[in-house]
Design an enzyme around this catalytic site. Sequence first.
Site, PDB file in Angstrom:
ATOM      1  N   ILE A 124     -25.919  42.487  12.510  1.00 17.07           N
ATOM      2  CA  ILE A 124     -26.921  41.481  12.856  1.00 17.07           C
ATOM      3  C   ILE A 124     -27.673  41.085  11.591  1.00 17.07           C
ATOM      4  O   ILE A 124     -28.048  41.944  10.789  1.00 17.07           O
ATOM      5  CB  ILE A 124     -27.882  41.964  13.973  1.00 17.07           C
ATOM      6  N   GLY A 130     -36.831  36.092   1.749  1.00 19.04           N
ATOM      7  CA  GLY A 130     -38.233  35.730   1.976  1.00 19.04           C
ATOM      8  C   GLY A 130     -38.756  36.059   3.363  1.00 19.04           C
ATOM      9  O   GLY A 130     -39.837  35.600   3.732  1.00 19.04           O
ATOM     10  N   ILE A 158     -28.049  43.605   4.922  1.00 14.60           N
ATOM     11  CA  ILE A 158     -27.388  43.610   6.236  1.00 14.60           C
ATOM     12  C   ILE A 158     -26.436  44.801   6.365  1.00 14.60           C
ATOM     13  O   ILE A 158     -25.488  44.941   5.589  1.00 14.60           O
ATOM     14  CB  ILE A 158     -26.647  42.273   6.483  1.00 14.60           C
ATOM     15  N   GLU A 242     -34.192  49.344  20.226  1.00 13.91           N
ATOM     16  CA  GLU A 242     -33.875  49.539  18.803  1.00 13.91           C
ATOM     17  C   GLU A 242     -34.767  50.636  18.213  1.00 13.91           C
ATOM     18  O   GLU A 242     -34.316  51.500  17.459  1.00 13.91           O
ATOM     19  CB  GLU A 242     -34.086  48.222  18.052  1.00 13.91           C
ATOM     20  N   ARG A 243     -36.030  50.621  18.605  1.00  7.69           N
ATOM     21  CA  ARG A 243     -36.966  51.611  18.052  1.00  7.69           C
ATOM     22  C   ARG A 243     -36.726  52.991  18.638  1.00  7.69           C
ATOM     23  O   ARG A 243     -36.893  54.007  17.964  1.00  7.69           O
ATOM     24  CB  ARG A 243     -38.400  51.141  18.267  1.00  7.69           C
ATOM     25  N   GLN A 279     -45.868  84.067   3.221  1.00  2.00           N
ATOM     26  CA  GLN A 279     -46.665  83.508   4.318  1.00  2.00           C
ATOM     27  C   GLN A 279     -46.666  81.974   4.295  1.00  2.00           C
ATOM     28  O   GLN A 279     -46.581  81.321   5.335  1.00  2.00           O
ATOM     29  CB  GLN A 279     -48.101  84.034   4.263  1.00  2.00           C
ATOM     30  N   GLN A 336     -38.704  71.055  -0.862  1.00  2.00           N
ATOM     31  CA  GLN A 336     -39.575  71.966  -1.619  1.00  2.00           C
ATOM     32  C   GLN A 336     -39.135  73.419  -1.423  1.00  2.00           C
ATOM     33  O   GLN A 336     -39.074  74.193  -2.380  1.00  2.00           O
ATOM     34  CB  GLN A 336     -41.030  71.766  -1.157  1.00  2.00           C
TER      35      GLN A 336
END
Length: 385
Positions: A124, A130, A158, A242-243, A279, A336
């Site tokens: 899609i 822009g 895309i 989609e989310r 710890q 880390q």
Amino acid sequence: MRRLIFEAEHDTFRESARRFFQREIGPKVAHWRQQGAVDRDVFRKAGEQGYLLMWADEKYGGAGVSDFRFEQILCEENVRHGDLGFYHVLHSRLVAPYIAHFGNEEQKMRFLPKCASGETILGIAMTEPGAGSDLSGIATRAEDKGDHWLLNGAKTYISNGILGDVFIVVARTSTERKHALGLFLVERGMPGFERGRKLEKMGLHAQDTAELFFENVKVPKANVLGDATMGFKYLTHSLAEERLIASVNSLSHAQVAFDITLDYIKERRAFGRPIGTFQNTRFKMAEMRANLDVQQTFLDQAVLEHNRGQLSAETAAAAKLLTSEFENRVLDECVQMHGGAGYMDEYRISRMFSDGRISRIFAGTSEIMKEIIGRSLGLDDRKLS
Ligand SMILES: Cc1cc2nc3c(=O)[nH]c(=O)nc-3n(C[C@H](O)[C@H](O)[C@H](O)COP(=O)(O)OP(=O)(O)OC[C@H]3O[C@@H](n4cnc5c(N)ncnc54)[C@H](O)[C@@H]3O)c2cc1C
């Protein structure tokens, strides 16, 4: 914490999906990352298993399974045993449904069966140099020429941009009406449709992301989805799903990062003991574990709401915001805890770190998610000022 949303049929499905991703995807990832794209035939193989367009009617090559939990399982197993670079879900669940929802019968019969078999790969194309978050800035134009539309413009970033055979291209169809956008099915080989370079990215190296160019492309009227001025509305129709999908990928990614780090800190020793016994390490892992459970419960609930057709835009935005931000915090902590090894590409956590950074940007940035949630609280300029 035990997840409560799955039933026996989902567990069986997960077992076979896991075997598929372990067999067909996992072993090829290193090669695909080097070549900058997956092999086309993986879509065919997924299609043979019935993993593409599961939701589509049988007459269009699908299985008529609308239960989103099956899609969720595919995403989770792909993240764990495959690679985010294999963007099956973009093809299956983000793009193809536009054809099913807004296409006519002829279009559905022409496109969907080949998408379900993996013969045709979809993409899609909304974003432009822009216009990204703000789609009202779209400059790609389609002019009505009677028997066809004349398409001119350029798209960028895309996904499936090189492998894709059919793209839904979003283009402006009126100079007067700001929101008049059309959705055009642009096919490989149409004169004037060119692909630009495959873009080099920070992560997701197995995924082909590209620029697309359209110069006087004659798009037949038969390749327009629905009303050529209603594209904006059509696009918003699918945003919650989609989310949700982005959220599923993010949380699965965080879970896998956590698991491989847990293994690592039990083995790696410093100052005469496993680093997991410090710890600081133990507390960080404990916090992540607790947050994973909370977020998974929230996300699973959102999946059930989606299955009932009740997932709101703001709940989907909240899921995407929370899980993608959390994913990035987890990835950073996990790198880390791996020390220097965490920075080396040969360690999976390093690759996951760079793959995961995009989650806060695509499918709507974190800031846009906050805008959506904020507006749902009535905190909107247009309403308050
Ligand atoms: C790997 C990858 C794959 C992609 N795949 C696709 C694809 O398949 N198809 C497609 O069409 N697009 C795709 N995209 C594009 C992606 O959807 C956009 O990059 C994204 O929507 C952000 O748009 P933008 O890049 O123009 O950023 P901008 O919109 O320029 O945003 C820049 C910054 O400004 C912030 N900002 C913008 N508006 C607001 C506001 N109102 N309030 C507060 N902050 C704001 C943003 O949150 C961001 O932090 C992809 C991008 C990447 C990187």
